[in-house]
Design a protein around this motif. Structure first.
Motif, PDB file in Angstrom:
ATOM      1  N   VAL A 725       0.843  -1.202   0.000  1.00 33.57           N
ATOM      2  CA  VAL A 725       0.000   0.000   0.000  1.00 33.57           C
ATOM      3  C   VAL A 725       0.880   1.254   0.000  1.00 33.57           C
ATOM      4  O   VAL A 725       0.693   2.180  -0.800  1.00 33.57           O
ATOM      5  N   THR A 726       1.853   1.278   0.898  1.00 30.37           N
ATOM      6  CA  THR A 726       2.717   2.445   1.057  1.00 30.37           C
ATOM      7  C   THR A 726       3.499   2.706  -0.232  1.00 30.37           C
ATOM      8  O   THR A 726       3.612   3.856  -0.674  1.00 30.37           O
ATOM      9  N   ASN A 727       4.013   1.638  -0.835  1.00 34.34           N
ATOM     10  CA  ASN A 727       4.729   1.818  -2.107  1.00 34.34           C
ATOM     11  C   ASN A 727       3.806   2.373  -3.198  1.00 34.34           C
ATOM     12  O   ASN A 727       4.232   3.198  -4.007  1.00 34.34           O
ATOM     13  N   ASP A 731       4.615   5.856  -5.076  1.00 37.82           N
ATOM     14  CA  ASP A 731       4.834   5.912  -6.530  1.00 37.82           C
ATOM     15  C   ASP A 731       3.810   6.773  -7.231  1.00 37.82           C
ATOM     16  O   ASP A 731       4.145   7.606  -8.064  1.00 37.82           O
ATOM     17  N   SER A 732       2.534   6.533  -6.914  1.00 39.59           N
ATOM     18  CA  SER A 732       1.511   7.119  -7.771  1.00 39.59           C
ATOM     19  C   SER A 732       0.923   8.414  -7.216  1.00 39.59           C
ATOM     20  O   SER A 732       0.220   9.116  -7.929  1.00 39.59           O
ATOM     21  N   ILE A 733       1.200   8.737  -5.965  1.00 38.78           N
ATOM     22  CA  ILE A 733       0.625   9.972  -5.409  1.00 38.78           C
ATOM     23  C   ILE A 733       1.705  10.911  -4.868  1.00 38.78           C
ATOM     24  O   ILE A 733       1.703  12.100  -5.156  1.00 38.78           O
ATOM     25  N   TRP A 734       2.650  10.399  -4.106  1.00 38.87           N
ATOM     26  CA  TRP A 734       3.622  11.278  -3.448  1.00 38.87           C
ATOM     27  C   TRP A 734       4.859  11.563  -4.282  1.00 38.87           C
ATOM     28  O   TRP A 734       5.559  12.539  -4.030  1.00 38.87           O
ATOM     29  N   ASN A 735       5.147  10.670  -5.213  1.00 33.76           N
ATOM     30  CA  ASN A 735       6.372  10.794  -5.999  1.00 33.76           C
ATOM     31  C   ASN A 735       7.608  10.922  -5.104  1.00 33.76           C
ATOM     32  O   ASN A 735       8.396  11.861  -5.223  1.00 33.76           O
ATOM     33  N   VAL A 736       7.750   9.960  -4.215  1.00 33.59           N
ATOM     34  CA  VAL A 736       8.878   9.987  -3.282  1.00 33.59           C
ATOM     35  C   VAL A 736       9.546   8.620  -3.268  1.00 33.59           C
ATOM     36  O   VAL A 736       8.900   7.603  -3.509  1.00 33.59           O
ATOM     37  N   GLU A 737      10.852   8.628  -3.031  1.00 35.41           N
ATOM     38  CA  GLU A 737      11.586   7.376  -2.984  1.00 35.41           C
ATOM     39  C   GLU A 737      12.171   7.126  -1.601  1.00 35.41           C
ATOM     40  O   GLU A 737      12.389   8.069  -0.842  1.00 35.41           O
ATOM     41  N   PRO A 738      12.441   5.860  -1.290  1.00 38.25           N
ATOM     42  CA  PRO A 738      13.050   5.565   0.015  1.00 38.25           C
ATOM     43  C   PRO A 738      14.395   6.274   0.170  1.00 38.25           C
ATOM     44  O   PRO A 738      15.083   6.540  -0.817  1.00 38.25           O
ATOM     45  N   LEU A 739      14.741   6.562   1.397  1.00 36.80           N
ATOM     46  CA  LEU A 739      15.989   7.249   1.689  1.00 36.80           C
ATOM     47  C   LEU A 739      16.701   6.421   2.744  1.00 36.80           C
ATOM     48  O   LEU A 739      16.231   6.326   3.873  1.00 36.80           O
ATOM     49  N   ASP A 740      17.799   5.762   2.336  1.00 37.08           N
ATOM     50  CA  ASP A 740      18.450   4.879   3.295  1.00 37.08           C
ATOM     51  C   ASP A 740      19.178   5.667   4.365  1.00 37.08           C
ATOM     52  O   ASP A 740      19.826   6.669   4.078  1.00 37.08           O
ATOM     53  N   VAL A 741      19.067   5.179   5.584  1.00 31.29           N
ATOM     54  CA  VAL A 741      19.786   5.804   6.691  1.00 31.29           C
ATOM     55  C   VAL A 741      21.163   5.175   6.761  1.00 31.29           C
ATOM     56  O   VAL A 741      21.309   3.955   6.755  1.00 31.29           O
ATOM     57  N   LYS A 742      22.170   6.019   6.808  1.00 35.27           N
ATOM     58  CA  LYS A 742      23.546   5.498   6.881  1.00 35.27           C
ATOM     59  C   LYS A 742      23.868   5.087   8.314  1.00 35.27           C
ATOM     60  O   LYS A 742      23.329   5.645   9.262  1.00 35.27           O
ATOM     61  N   ASP A 743      24.735   4.097   8.445  1.00 34.61           N
ATOM     62  CA  ASP A 743      25.128   3.643   9.789  1.00 34.61           C
ATOM     63  C   ASP A 743      25.890   4.731  10.531  1.00 34.61           C
ATOM     64  O   ASP A 743      26.584   5.523   9.937  1.00 34.61           O
TER      65      ASP A 743
END
Ligand code: TH1
Length: 743
Positions: A725-727, A731-743
């Motif tokens: 659901v979140t993906n 993709d289709s509404i927010w136009n946002v991508e995951p942002l990895d947190v660095k260690d």
């Protein structure tokens, strides 16, 4: 949100460490977990959906925030006294270790006052909202740890308090303590208590104050963070997406427009383009009584500048509609944000559509109904692409791994890892073990243990013993006529009367049942309270009837909430999702039950339809009239074409014979069906419901077949993960991508 400790330990992978450490100190981790009070800051599925969103967004590393109110009192605690619901205030904030007060993060929120118009030397007009009252919003942050990731997101809850302006101190110093204290209490009232209605709006001023307080504080926070980046305003929609969880935060649309034109000096059109690119609106219900409308005089008084802006938005919108449809006068009044009633009303759903770039429903049938009924004119105006469907889901972390650790462990053993908790579609691999006798046996043992755990809870809270070998039949959700707990309890009475009429020989063939109910009624919803009363009266009679013994037990579990759902969902054999077709937006507990190996009986409504598509028709018990037939049936009833189902008549006769106490207590419930048109089609669906329950009994007798259905269903539930659901939203509404947190 429910409880946090167990979920947090599992998500960050520290539960084993905590268990060992506590055990060294002489404690059981379970006992510590059970000390926690549920955070219960919502009503039913709408609030829990938001909680599942937070878990998924953190797990998938989306840079997302949740915003809400820090209610001093959450949804009331329910007690059952002599069969009646009694409400107890839920003061939950003592000993809450999960919130971080951010006393330094405050926002002044304005109410009332008036609007002044100014013109500068170039003739440019501007508006200023002046005077009125100021209330302060203080941030409290709740960490949301993702599962198997370093990401921890933030849920920011706003608490109201009197503004620390000099005015109050002056009063204090002048000895006017009483009035200074009254001011302070009035300010604190805003975040004092959650309105306890589910699927109902009542237009109270304090509720509108809550909504604006929440929106204004949150938007200020969002805008402040954006301004720190020093980007141009045109980049705002690239940097920020705001999803409206139903219409309750729709004022945020107006507030952002106000900030951009009145505070930041943007031109109307540029500002409006930023606003509409920023917002998305999710509709969760088509019930007319749940659609928010605010009286214009109320809004004029509380938010004078916002009302002006709403009128402007409406003007520009109607002008564009008129241009496109010059020969259709009626469409203008139909789609106007302002309903021309007495008093005039602001239609919040229309405002939300006009101020957003995407509008979605929460299950396929629901989204289709939006397009063909409620929002049909808007589809004509904007075209079909603005309207879409995103079928709801649930987080498998809480609703499988945490609620049912043994089932989760068994699946992990077969699949070789817990990866399915991050990609639920991997569950399909367990279908390969469906013929494995040992696996099936283990599956059955786990269900039985979960039923024993629930039986223990029932014994401790109600005093009744229930047989764990009986078929556990569960309906837990808010009590509402459209969800039709009355259909269920009438079915139980039918079963009771049928057993009473049986010979000893016939009784031997009966499949023992435990009918379990749970759910809160809104305190002012009298019919819902009557249904609770009837369930409890039926329980009194049935559970003590020596002719019935173990063949039927009726249980009402008081104070249904998230932590009780975690015990109940894994313990059901069958659960009921039996709303009148076309009324339930999605439903999400249906998913929780199937994911835990329970089968369901349901109508062709909400997400039941997609659950059927995924798990297969042979694995679900569907019954009742279809959504497309509901309008016609209601119309026919209205014109007197109504005949009470004969089996339901027998049930009503027993109630009228005072079998379950004073018949007068239930007369409104019966007459709503017999005399007032049976709006929810209880009689129309009764026969089909009873017959389908007979099929359930029959199926349950073949335990091996039942297990196959249970395993196959779980294997095919991957689609209902909140991560999917979140993906889709991302993709289709927010136009946002995951942002990895660095260690
Ligand atoms: C619920 C819907 O009834 C339910 O079908 C859906 O699964 C859930 O939202 C999540 O999408 C709603 N709850 C409320 C509560 C209020 C107003 C409207 C709705 S819709 C107060």
């Amino acid at each position: 949100m429910g409880r946090t400790l167990d979920n947090a330990m599992l998500n960050v992978g520290l539960k084993d460490v905590a268990r060992d450490g506590l055990s060294d100190l002489g404690f059981r981790v379970e006992d510590v977990i059970n000390q926690e009070h549920d955070a219960a800051l919502g009503n039913g599925g709408l609030g829990r959906l938001a909680a599942c969103f937070l878990d998924s967004m953190a797990t998938l590393n989306y840079p997302a925030w949740g915003y809400g109110l820090r209610y001093r009192y959450g949804i009331f605690k329910q007690e059952i006294v002599n069969g009646y619901q009694v409400e107890i205030p839920d003061y939950w904030l003592d000993n809450n270790p999960w919130e971080f007060p951010r006393h330094e993060i405050t926002v002044d929120i304005q109410f009332y006052g008036n609007v002044k118009k100014y013109q500068d030397e170039n003739g440019r007009i501007s508006h200023s909202w002046e005077d009125g009252e100021i209330v302060q919003a203080v941030a409290y942050d709740v960490p949301i740890p993702g599962y198997g990731t370093k990401t921890t997101n933030n849920l920011r809850l706003w608490s109201s308090k009197a503004s620390s302006g000099e005015f109050d101190f002056q009063k204090f110093n002048a000895g006017d303590y009483e009035s200074a204290v009254a001011d302070q209490q009035r300010a604190e009232t805003i975040s004092a208590v959650l309105y306890p209605n589910d699927n109902l709006e009542r237009g109270k001023e304090l509720r509108l104050k809550q909504q604006y307080f929440w929106c204004a504080a949150s938007l200020f926070d969002i805008v402040r963070r954006f301004k720190k980046t020093k980007r141009a305003w045109g980049e705002f929609p690239d940097q920020i997406a705001i999803q409206l969880n139903d219409t309750h935060p729709t004022l945020a649309i107006v507030e952002l427009q106000r900030i951009l034109i009145d505070k930041e000096g943007l031109e109307w059109d540029e500002a409006w383009s930023i606003v509409t690119k920023t917002f998305g609106y999710t509709n969760h219900t088509v019930l007319p009584e749940a659609l928010e409308k605010w009286s214009v005089p109320l809004m004029q008084n509380l938010l004078p500048r916002h009302l002006q802006i709403i009128y402007e938005i409406n003007l520009f919108f109607l002008q564009s509609v008129e241009k496109r449809f010059p020969n259709d006068r009626d469409i203008l009044s139909r789609v106007s944000i302002i309903e021309e009633s007495h008093p005039k009303m602001v239609r919040m759903a229309y405002l939300a559509i006009i101020g957003s770039h995407k509008v979605n429903g929460v299950a396929e049938l629901h989204s289709d109904l939006l397009k063909t009924t409620l929002f049909k004119d808007f589809v004509k105006i904007y075209g079909p692409d603005r309207f879409t469907n995103v079928t709801n889901g649930i987080t498998p972390r809480r609703w499988l791994h945490q609620a049912n650790p043994r089932l989760s462990a068994l699946i992990a053993e077969k699949l070789g890892s817990y990866d399915f908790l991050k990609d639920l579609t991997l569950l399909d691999k367990i279908e390969a073990f469906v013929d494995d006798k040992a696996f099936r046996e283990e599956w059955a043992v786990i269900k039985r243990e979960n039923k024993l755990r629930l039986a223990k809870h029932i014994k401790a809270t109600t005093g009744f013993d229930v047989n764990p070998n009986a078929l556990f039949d569960v309906q837990v959700k808010r009590i509402h006529e459209y969800k039709r707990q009355q259909l269920n309890i009438f079915g139980v009475i039918h079963r009771y009367l049928s057993i009473k009429a049986m010979s000893a020989e016939e009784k031997k063939k009966v499949v023992p049942r435990v009918s379990i109910f749970g759910g809160k009624a809104a305190p002012g919803y009298w019919m819902a309270k009557t249904i609770i009363h009837l369930i409890n009266k039926v329980a009194d009679v049935v559970n003590k009837d020596p002719e019935i013994g173990d063949l039927l037990k009726v249980i009402f579990i008081a104070d249904y909430n998230v932590s009780k759902a975690e015990i109940i969902c894994p313990a059901s054999d069958i659960s009921e999702h039996i709303s009148t077709a076309g009324t339930e937006g999605s439903g999400t507990s249906n998913m929780k039950f199937v994911l835990n190996g329970g089968l369901i009986i349901g109508t062709c409504d909400g997400a039941n339809i997609e659950i059927t598509r995924e798990i297969g028709e042979q694995n679900i018990f569907l019954f009742g009239n279809l959504a497309e037939d509901v309008e016609d049936l209601r119309h026919r009833h209205f014109y007197g074409d109504f005949k009470l189902d004969p089996q339901l008549e027998r049930v009503f006769d027993a109630i009228k014979d005072n079998v379950f106490g004073d018949k007068a207590d239930f007369s409104a419930l019966i007459s709503s069906i017999e005399e007032h048109g049976d709006y929810y089609l209880v009689s129309d669906d009764f026969n089909s419901y009873i017959t389908t329950h007979e099929m359930v009994d029959e199926a349950f007798q073949n335990q091996e077949e039942w297990l196959v259905k249970s395993i196959a269903s779980v294997a095919r539930m991957g689609f209902f993960s909140m991560d999917r659901v979140t993906n889709e939203y991302a993709d289709s509404i927010w136009n946002v991508e995951p942002l990895d947190v660095k260690d």
